[in-house]
Scaffold this motif. Structure first.
Motif, mmCIF file in Angstrom:
data_model
loop_
_atom_site.group_PDB
_atom_site.id
_atom_site.type_symbol
_atom_site.label_atom_id
_atom_site.label_comp_id
_atom_site.label_asym_id
_atom_site.label_seq_id
_atom_site.Cartn_x
_atom_site.Cartn_y
_atom_site.Cartn_z
ATOM 1 N N THR A 169 -7.408 11.606 6.522
ATOM 2 C CA THR A 169 -8.087 10.473 7.150
ATOM 3 C C THR A 169 -8.229 10.666 8.650
ATOM 4 O OG1 THR A 169 -5.992 9.272 7.417
ATOM 5 C CG2 THR A 169 -7.268 8.856 5.414
ATOM 6 N N ILE A 222 0.616 12.963 -1.796
ATOM 7 C CA ILE A 222 1.561 12.059 -1.134
ATOM 8 C C ILE A 222 2.880 12.056 -1.883
ATOM 9 C CG2 ILE A 222 2.060 9.651 -0.589
ATOM 10 C CD1 ILE A 222 -1.504 11.010 -0.595
ATOM 11 N N GLY A 233 -4.924 10.704 3.266
ATOM 12 C CA GLY A 233 -5.261 9.392 2.772
ATOM 13 C C GLY A 233 -4.121 8.845 1.922
ATOM 14 N N PRO A 234 -4.220 7.584 1.471
ATOM 15 C CA PRO A 234 -3.147 6.983 0.681
ATOM 16 C C PRO A 234 -3.064 7.515 -0.740
ATOM 17 C CG PRO A 234 -4.975 5.464 0.907
ATOM 18 C CD PRO A 234 -5.288 6.623 1.794
ATOM 19 N N SER A 235 -4.107 8.206 -1.214
ATOM 20 C CA SER A 235 -4.085 8.794 -2.551
ATOM 21 C C SER A 235 -5.185 9.838 -2.632
ATOM 22 C CB SER A 235 -4.285 7.724 -3.635
ATOM 23 O OG SER A 235 -5.562 7.133 -3.497
ATOM 24 N N THR A 292 -3.166 13.555 9.066
ATOM 25 C CA THR A 292 -2.723 12.433 8.235
ATOM 26 C C THR A 292 -3.555 12.371 6.961
ATOM 27 O OG1 THR A 292 -2.081 11.164 10.192
ATOM 28 C CG2 THR A 292 -2.325 9.944 8.121
ATOM 29 N N VAL A 318 5.229 2.617 7.303
ATOM 30 C CA VAL A 318 4.645 1.451 6.643
ATOM 31 C C VAL A 318 5.532 0.251 6.940
ATOM 32 C CG1 VAL A 318 4.027 0.392 4.449
ATOM 33 C CG2 VAL A 318 3.667 2.829 4.789
ATOM 34 N N ALA A 368 0.833 -1.202 0.000
ATOM 35 C CA ALA A 368 0.000 0.000 0.000
ATOM 36 C C ALA A 368 0.869 1.254 0.000
ATOM 37 C CB ALA A 368 -0.909 -0.015 1.230
ATOM 38 N N GLN A 369 0.377 2.282 -0.692
ATOM 39 C CA GLN A 369 1.135 3.524 -0.802
ATOM 40 C C GLN A 369 1.220 4.215 0.543
ATOM 41 O OE1 GLN A 369 -0.585 6.348 -3.471
ATOM 42 N NE2 GLN A 369 1.340 7.400 -3.844
ATOM 43 N N ALA A 370 2.349 4.832 0.805
ATOM 44 C CA ALA A 370 2.551 5.539 2.063
ATOM 45 C C ALA A 370 1.625 6.734 2.147
ATOM 46 C CB ALA A 370 4.004 5.982 2.168
ATOM 47 N N GLN A 371 1.414 7.207 3.367
ATOM 48 C CA GLN A 371 0.657 8.423 3.600
ATOM 49 C C GLN A 371 1.612 9.505 4.086
ATOM 50 O OE1 GLN A 371 -2.070 5.802 6.029
ATOM 51 N NE2 GLN A 371 -3.569 7.328 5.374
#
Length: 241
Positions: free
Chosen positions: A87, A172, A56-58, A54, A216, A24-27
């Protein structure tokens, strides 16, 4: 043979799940440490507090976001139409979960804005904001008694100058190029503000600001966990046999 087949299937399913999570992509986490300017909602004048935003991932490009070469990057979202840019928001005396309002009343939205040479101060600025205007954003202060309708970090800072994309780039990806801790520019009125629906607001003079990737777990950590789980299942089944 039955035991062996069961273990392999469990292993394959667990491994796939863990590797998917690892990929999963970093945040990005924005962290602001500030000194309270007033005694309200359980905060103490002159005491420092740390708050984190924080992402979201995208975040998909949309009509409300815009990117002007050499002067501005703007990521804006409407809670109802596009989901949440952030998020979570956490900090001392903040309770509840950042959520999407159930209606469009008050034009609920959030944004990240990076501006060149903010107000001719000779330093670039970054603003982070989540607001539901007349509604609330799911967070409370004052022991859960006061609903938060607006929270923002307004920061003019010295140090590294931002670059400007001129066209869309995922936040991100963009902010991974600007990780580090920054000192707000002296006299620029950089602050963090929390406003409630019915009981006014409190401000914090920002002392430091950090941009960093959310941690992550390494894929090797997931692989080790999967191996331990499978070994445990095998051992338990063999003892039962």
């Amino acid at each position: 043979m039955k035991i062996q087949n069961f273990s392999v299937s469990k292993f394959l399913g667990l491994s796939a799940l863990l590797l998917t999570a690892a990929s999963a992509q970093a945040q990005i986490i924005f962290t602001a440490t500030g000194t309270a300017n007033d005694t309200r909602f359980g905060y103490i004048t002159g005491q420092t507090y740390t708050f984190s935003f924080t992402t979201g991932p995208s975040f998909a490009n949309n009509a409300d976001s815009y990117f002007i070469a050499a002067s501005q990057n703007n990521w804006t979202e409407d809670f109802i139409a596009e989901g949440q840019l952030f998020t979570s928001i956490t900090g001392p005396n903040l309770t509840g979960t950042l959520t999407q309002p159930s209606s469009t009343s008050g034009d609920p939205y959030s944004y990240i804005v990076v501006v060149k040479d903010y107000e001719a101060l000779g330093a670039d600025a970054i603003d982070l904001t989540v607001t539901a205007d007349v509604s609330d954003i799911g967070l409370t202060v004052n022991g859960g008694l006061s609903a938060v309708k607006y929270i923002t970090v307004d920061l003019s800072r010295s140090g590294t100058t931002f670059t400007y994309a001129g066209s869309y780039v995922d936040p991100i990806t963009y902010f991974q190029g600007f990780t580090g801790t920054y000192d707000p520019r002296a006299g620029s009125n950089s602050d963090l503000l929390i406003e409630t629906v019915s009981e006014g607001l409190i401000t914090f003079a920002v002392d430091s600001f950090t941009i960093g990737p959310a941690p992550v777990p390494e894929p090797s950590s997931y692989a080790l966990a999967a191996g331990l789980v499978v070994a445990g299942v095998l051992g338990l089944r063999r003892r039962r046999s």
